[in-house]
Design a protein around this motif. Structure first.
Motif, PDB file in Angstrom:
ATOM      1  N   THR A 110      12.532  38.497  72.322  1.00  0.00           N
ATOM      2  CA  THR A 110      13.792  38.242  73.017  1.00  0.00           C
ATOM      3  C   THR A 110      14.956  38.816  72.204  1.00  0.00           C
ATOM      4  N   GLN A 111      16.135  38.750  72.797  1.00  0.00           N
ATOM      5  CA  GLN A 111      17.311  39.281  72.120  1.00  0.00           C
ATOM      6  C   GLN A 111      17.655  38.457  70.881  1.00  0.00           C
ATOM      7  N   GLU A 112      17.508  37.143  70.956  1.00  0.00           N
ATOM      8  CA  GLU A 112      17.783  36.291  69.792  1.00  0.00           C
ATOM      9  C   GLU A 112      16.829  36.610  68.650  1.00  0.00           C
ATOM     10  N   GLU A 113      15.552  36.794  68.971  1.00  0.00           N
ATOM     11  CA  GLU A 113      14.584  37.142  67.934  1.00  0.00           C
ATOM     12  C   GLU A 113      14.872  38.524  67.344  1.00  0.00           C
ATOM     13  N   ALA A 114      15.284  39.472  68.205  1.00  0.00           N
ATOM     14  CA  ALA A 114      15.602  40.814  67.710  1.00  0.00           C
ATOM     15  C   ALA A 114      16.796  40.783  66.764  1.00  0.00           C
ATOM     16  N   LEU A 115      17.815  39.974  67.090  1.00  0.00           N
ATOM     17  CA  LEU A 115      18.973  39.864  66.205  1.00  0.00           C
ATOM     18  C   LEU A 115      18.593  39.247  64.859  1.00  0.00           C
ATOM     19  N   GLU A 116      17.753  38.234  64.891  1.00  0.00           N
ATOM     20  CA  GLU A 116      17.326  37.587  63.647  1.00  0.00           C
ATOM     21  C   GLU A 116      16.483  38.528  62.796  1.00  0.00           C
ATOM     22  N   ILE A 117      15.554  39.231  63.433  1.00  0.00           N
ATOM     23  CA  ILE A 117      14.699  40.162  62.690  1.00  0.00           C
ATOM     24  C   ILE A 117      15.512  41.345  62.173  1.00  0.00           C
ATOM     25  N   GLY A 118      16.480  41.818  62.963  1.00  0.00           N
ATOM     26  CA  GLY A 118      17.284  42.948  62.542  1.00  0.00           C
ATOM     27  C   GLY A 118      18.210  42.628  61.380  1.00  0.00           C
ATOM     28  N   MET A 119      18.697  41.382  61.317  1.00  0.00           N
ATOM     29  CA  MET A 119      19.579  40.996  60.220  1.00  0.00           C
ATOM     30  C   MET A 119      18.820  40.714  58.929  1.00  0.00           C
ATOM     31  N   ARG A 120      17.529  40.478  59.013  1.00  0.00           N
ATOM     32  CA  ARG A 120      16.764  40.122  57.817  1.00  0.00           C
ATOM     33  C   ARG A 120      16.785  41.211  56.747  1.00  0.00           C
ATOM     34  N   PRO A 121      16.534  42.508  57.051  1.00  0.00           N
ATOM     35  CA  PRO A 121      16.613  43.532  55.993  1.00  0.00           C
ATOM     36  C   PRO A 121      18.030  43.701  55.440  1.00  0.00           C
ATOM     37  N   LEU A 122      19.036  43.585  56.292  1.00  0.00           N
ATOM     38  CA  LEU A 122      20.410  43.698  55.819  1.00  0.00           C
ATOM     39  C   LEU A 122      20.767  42.548  54.881  1.00  0.00           C
ATOM     40  N   ARG A 123      20.316  41.338  55.224  1.00  0.00           N
ATOM     41  CA  ARG A 123      20.590  40.190  54.352  1.00  0.00           C
ATOM     42  C   ARG A 123      19.898  40.353  53.000  1.00  0.00           C
ATOM     43  N   GLU A 124      18.670  40.859  53.012  1.00  0.00           N
ATOM     44  CA  GLU A 124      17.971  41.081  51.748  1.00  0.00           C
ATOM     45  C   GLU A 124      18.688  42.133  50.903  1.00  0.00           C
ATOM     46  N   PHE A 125      19.181  43.200  51.537  1.00  0.00           N
ATOM     47  CA  PHE A 125      19.907  44.223  50.789  1.00  0.00           C
ATOM     48  C   PHE A 125      21.202  43.656  50.212  1.00  0.00           C
ATOM     49  N   MET A 126      21.974  42.951  51.026  1.00  0.00           N
ATOM     50  CA  MET A 126      23.238  42.405  50.538  1.00  0.00           C
ATOM     51  C   MET A 126      23.009  41.344  49.462  1.00  0.00           C
ATOM     52  N   TYR A 127      21.973  40.532  49.634  1.00  0.00           N
ATOM     53  CA  TYR A 127      21.705  39.490  48.647  1.00  0.00           C
ATOM     54  C   TYR A 127      21.311  40.093  47.301  1.00  0.00           C
ATOM     55  N   GLY A 128      20.590  41.215  47.327  1.00  0.00           N
ATOM     56  CA  GLY A 128      20.193  41.861  46.074  1.00  0.00           C
ATOM     57  C   GLY A 128      21.360  42.468  45.323  1.00  0.00           C
ATOM     58  N   GLN A 129      22.466  42.797  46.019  1.00  0.00           N
ATOM     59  CA  GLN A 129      23.628  43.398  45.375  1.00  0.00           C
ATOM     60  C   GLN A 129      24.754  42.395  45.155  1.00  0.00           C
ATOM     61  N   THR A 130      24.568  41.141  45.558  1.00  0.00           N
ATOM     62  CA  THR A 130      25.614  40.127  45.449  1.00  0.00           C
ATOM     63  C   THR A 130      25.425  39.314  44.182  1.00  0.00           C
ATOM     64  N   GLN A 131      26.488  39.118  43.460  1.00  0.00           N
ATOM     65  CA  GLN A 131      26.417  38.273  42.271  1.00  0.00           C
ATOM     66  C   GLN A 131      26.417  36.799  42.670  1.00  0.00           C
ATOM     67  N   GLN A 132      25.696  36.024  41.926  1.00  0.00           N
ATOM     68  CA  GLN A 132      25.480  34.633  42.293  1.00  0.00           C
ATOM     69  C   GLN A 132      26.787  33.837  42.307  1.00  0.00           C
ATOM     70  N   ARG A 133      27.687  34.144  41.394  1.00  0.00           N
ATOM     71  CA  ARG A 133      28.929  33.381  41.356  1.00  0.00           C
ATOM     72  C   ARG A 133      29.790  33.638  42.596  1.00  0.00           C
ATOM     73  N   ASP A 134      29.741  34.855  43.140  1.00  0.00           N
ATOM     74  CA  ASP A 134      30.486  35.138  44.363  1.00  0.00           C
ATOM     75  C   ASP A 134      29.889  34.397  45.553  1.00  0.00           C
ATOM     76  N   ALA A 135      28.560  34.391  45.655  1.00  0.00           N
ATOM     77  CA  ALA A 135      27.912  33.661  46.750  1.00  0.00           C
ATOM     78  C   ALA A 135      28.187  32.168  46.650  1.00  0.00           C
ATOM     79  N   MET A 136      28.126  31.639  45.449  1.00  0.00           N
ATOM     80  CA  MET A 136      28.385  30.215  45.267  1.00  0.00           C
ATOM     81  C   MET A 136      29.839  29.861  45.596  1.00  0.00           C
ATOM     82  N   MET A 137      30.764  30.754  45.243  1.00  0.00           N
ATOM     83  CA  MET A 137      32.174  30.501  45.512  1.00  0.00           C
ATOM     84  C   MET A 137      32.432  30.401  47.017  1.00  0.00           C
ATOM     85  N   PHE A 138      31.900  31.332  47.798  1.00  0.00           N
ATOM     86  CA  PHE A 138      32.146  31.305  49.237  1.00  0.00           C
ATOM     87  C   PHE A 138      31.400  30.157  49.911  1.00  0.00           C
ATOM     88  N   CYS A 139      30.246  29.774  49.375  1.00  0.00           N
ATOM     89  CA  CYS A 139      29.550  28.606  49.941  1.00  0.00           C
ATOM     90  C   CYS A 139      30.350  27.329  49.674  1.00  0.00           C
TER      91      CYS A 139
END
Length: 294
Positions: free
Chosen positions: A172-201
């Motif tokens: 479905t479209q919802e599943e496609a959006l979730e699957i499509g965002m997964r590689p992008l999230r992994e790429f962004m998470y690998g380049q994001t510093q932990q203190r920046d992620a913690m600050m925005f959370c």
């Protein structure tokens, strides 16, 4: 004189009579045509009552592809995707493509390596003090191609795991959006510093345990962009150091020779370009910049 007047009156009466007959003969066909048109409109299912001559028919149904062309579908706009099964219509596909083109610049800036690359290249040009060489168009084009080179495995994974199964009706479209965002999230998470992620959370009120699955995309994207800016400025500072040394050496030499009125940048710029060319600077900058994403 009276005879001529009487004859003129008779001629006028005759002409008036002929005109009335011609007018009646001219109006008779239009009256017949209008009456027949009124009967057709009254009896037609498209016309309705005499006060309302235009009705919208329902599109109807068809059993065969040949009957589909005979249906009244001009008065209705229907987009049917069969609950996720089937292919996207041509007009809808064009609309989605145009929407993607409109959103492409902001997506490239926010979700890819473009920001870091373009900032580092601008720092390199500023350190060389060459003003507009290379020009902005060249730097942007080079940044786009480097971004495509770095992001091509991720784009391929999104196409194979999300886009193709969606068009085949397997997800479905919802599943496609979730699957499509997964590689992008992994790429962004690998380049994001932990203190920046913690600050925005913390700002957003999200509870984050340090795992990728726990951080929302709304907090991951700004954290990724802030980390990219920090990394780009650190790389730019490292690039600036050898060129600052050249400026200091040239300024000291001019000061010792008493040439205080001569701007040091005028003499140092050719030496910077010479050092950059001899050291194969573009290769060092670009290759090491791309390696920072692996």
């Amino acid at each position: 004189m009276s005879k001529i007047t009487f004859s003129g009156k008779r001629a006028f009466v005759g002409l008036f009579f002929v005109g009335v007959m011609a007018l009646l003969l001219f109006l008779q066909p239009m009256k017949v045509y209008a009456s027949s048109l009124t009967e057709d409109l009254t009896s037609s299912i498209d016309a309705g009552e005499s006060e309302q001559r235009t009705n919208i028919r329902e599109p109807g149904t068809s059993q065969t592809p040949e009957e589909l062309g005979e249906l009244n579908i001009a008065n209705n706009v229907t987009v049917t995707y069969d609950n996720g099964n089937g292919t996207i219509a041509g007009s809808l596909r064009v609309m989605l493509i145009l929407t993607g083109i409109a959103l492409a610049p902001i997506l490239i800036i926010c979700l890819t390596s473009f920001t870091r690359i373009i900032i580092v290249l601008h720092f390199t040009r500023a350190a060389l003090n060459t003003q507009t060489a290379p020009p902005n168009n060249v730097l942007i084009a080079l940044s786009l191609f480097l971004t495509f080179f770095i992001m091509s495995p991720i784009v391929t994974e999104i196409n194979e795991n999300a886009v193709i199964p969606l068009e085949a009706g397997q997800i479905t479209q919802e599943e496609a959006l979730e699957i499509g965002m997964r590689p992008l999230r992994e790429f962004m998470y690998g380049q994001t510093q932990q203190r920046d992620a913690m600050m925005f959370c913390e700002i957003g009120g999200f509870e984050w345990t340090g795992e990728l699955s726990d951080i929302p995309t709304s907090a991951l994207i700004p954290a990724f962009m802030v980390s990219e800016l920090r990394t780009a400025f650190i790389i730019g500072f490292v690039i600036y150091i050898p060129f600052i040394v050249i400026d200091m050496v040239v300024a000291s030499a001019l000061m010792s020779m008493g040439m205080m009125m001569l701007p040091p940048t005028t003499i140092s710029m050719p030496f910077k370009i010479l050092l950059f060319v001899l050291a194969d600077g573009w290769n060092l900058v670009i290759v090491n910049l791309v390696k920072t994403f692996y």
